[in-house]
Design an enzyme around this catalytic site. Structure first.
Site, PDB file in Angstrom:
ATOM      1  N   CYS A 198      75.442  34.011  42.515  1.00  0.00           N
ATOM      2  CA  CYS A 198      75.711  33.494  41.180  1.00  0.00           C
ATOM      3  C   CYS A 198      74.512  32.665  40.724  1.00  0.00           C
ATOM      4  O   CYS A 198      73.531  32.493  41.452  1.00  0.00           O
ATOM      5  CB  CYS A 198      76.976  32.656  41.186  1.00  0.00           C
ATOM      6  N   CYS A 249      73.666  29.660  43.111  1.00  0.00           N
ATOM      7  CA  CYS A 249      73.039  30.031  44.378  1.00  0.00           C
ATOM      8  C   CYS A 249      71.649  30.617  44.163  1.00  0.00           C
ATOM      9  O   CYS A 249      70.739  30.415  44.976  1.00  0.00           O
ATOM     10  CB  CYS A 249      73.924  31.016  45.120  1.00  0.00           C
ATOM     11  N   HIS A 306      79.399  27.669  48.345  1.00  0.00           N
ATOM     12  CA  HIS A 306      79.336  29.120  48.455  1.00  0.00           C
ATOM     13  C   HIS A 306      78.629  29.480  49.758  1.00  0.00           C
ATOM     14  O   HIS A 306      77.897  28.674  50.337  1.00  0.00           O
ATOM     15  CB  HIS A 306      78.588  29.716  47.266  1.00  0.00           C
ATOM     16  N   GLU A 335      76.034  31.214  50.412  1.00  0.00           N
ATOM     17  CA  GLU A 335      74.577  31.047  50.387  1.00  0.00           C
ATOM     18  C   GLU A 335      74.171  29.589  50.537  1.00  0.00           C
ATOM     19  O   GLU A 335      73.225  29.260  51.267  1.00  0.00           O
ATOM     20  CB  GLU A 335      73.996  31.592  49.070  1.00  0.00           C
TER      21      GLU A 335
END
Length: 340
Positions: A269, A272, A239, A241
């Site tokens: 999420c 992360c 992701h 992040e």
């Protein structure tokens, strides 16, 4: 969809007492934590507002109402009477929005008006408390309020059962930022625009969901950036992040990112969020809320969970409309629909 009357925000008066009492009773019946138990008798609601209005007449507080046409859609109170050692501070309390007006921006408009009134009275710091289990905590974070911590079993809920309370604060001085954890909101928007540029690269270069992220050091330098790379790298953890934090860790030669701020265009999420906790990120600033998997208050609240050894400050809703539109248009394009 019918036209909504324009919103009018102004101080309330004795003539509004019946409407204020009805709104208070409705809020309590919906399990809103405003200091009363259900069922709230009309006489008790009237007595509360009589005392509050008398306090306002003594200039101890200011009570604003929000009207849509002739209907009272919301109210909020700014308590000005503080201790002699706190002339710079005011307390935000009794913020209520009618059930029929939820999601129409009434609450955010009320808070903005209250903050403007506070500035006019020379206040530079606002504090408030909100029940942890309600959506109010996410609402205040979107408006730039920061959590100072949770108090377990602070008060009974109107429908029964003890609930935790979260204490929030906000500096009203736009030139002030929390020391060591990034920049004030004006700076937040500038950094978020950079993250949005990375989100565009996710689409243009990798045809991935447009989410971008950057990590900013306490000194105000970008030390890591990234965008969604799940498909391109065959990596379910890639992701935006995670990519940005990996690069920041490499830049610092350290798995801890102490004092750093993570900017991301979409609410993190659970994966992360926990990575940010483990990295000792000081602050997370995100754009659009994620109502399905958001872990910064929308669905889960992992970043501020008091059970962690480290808790992360959160500011949500920075350039949320721009971030959300990018996401919406990406998925509409995948379905062959025109952009919004």
């Amino acid at each position: 969809m019918t036209d909504v009357p324009p919103l009018r925000i102004a101080p309330v008066s004795d003539a509004d007492r019946d409407d204020l009492s009805a709104l208070l009773i409705e809020t309590v019946a919906a399990n809103g934590s405003v200091g009363f138990m259900h069922p709230l008798p009309i006489a008790d609601a009237d007595a509360f507002w009589s005392q509050a209005l008398a306090s306002a007449a003594r200039d101890e507080r200011i009570i604003l109402g929000a009207w849509q046409g002739e209907r009272l859609a919301g109210t909020g109170t700014l308590v000005l009477a503080m201790a002699p050692s706190q002339p710079h501070r005011a307390e935000l309390t009794k913020v209520m929005t009618a059930q029929s007006a939820r999601g129409s921006g009434v609450g955010a408009a009320l808070i903005a008006a209250i903050e403007q009134v506070a500035r006019g009275h020379g206040k530079s710091l606002l504090t408030l408390d909100a029940a942890v289990i309600e959506g109010a905590t996410t609402f205040y974070r979107r408006l730039g309020y920061r959590s100072a911590g949770d108090i377990p079993d602070y008060a009974y809920k109107p429908l029964g059962g003890l609930g935790a309370t979260r204490i929030f604060w906000k500096s009203l001085d736009a030139t002030m930022g929390a020391p060591g954890i990034g920049n004030p909101r004006v700076g937040d928007e500038a950094w978020m625009r950079r993250a949005l540029e990375l989100a565009e690269r996710a689409v243009a270069e990798d045809d991935e969901i447009p989410v971008g992220a950057i990590v900013v050091s306490p000194e105000g330098e970008v030390i890591g950036e990234g965008w969604n790379r799940n498909i391109a790298e065959h990596d379910p953890s890639a992701h935006a992040e995670i990519v940005a934090m990996r690069r920041a860790g490499q830049a610092l030669d350290n798995h801890r990112l102490v004092g750093c701020t993570l900017y991301v265009t979409l609410e993190p999420c659970a994966m992360c969020a926990m990575a940010a906790v483990h990295a000792r990120i000081a602050r997370v600033v995100y754009g659009a809320n994620d109502s399905k998997t958001g872990a910064a208050g929308s669905v889960f609240d992992l970043l501020a969970d008091p059970r962690h050894n480290h808790r992360v400050e959160v500011t949500g809703g920075v350039l949320a409309d721009e971030a959300g539109t990018r996401l919406t248009n990406y998925f509409r394009a995948k379905r062959g629909k025109p952009p919004v």
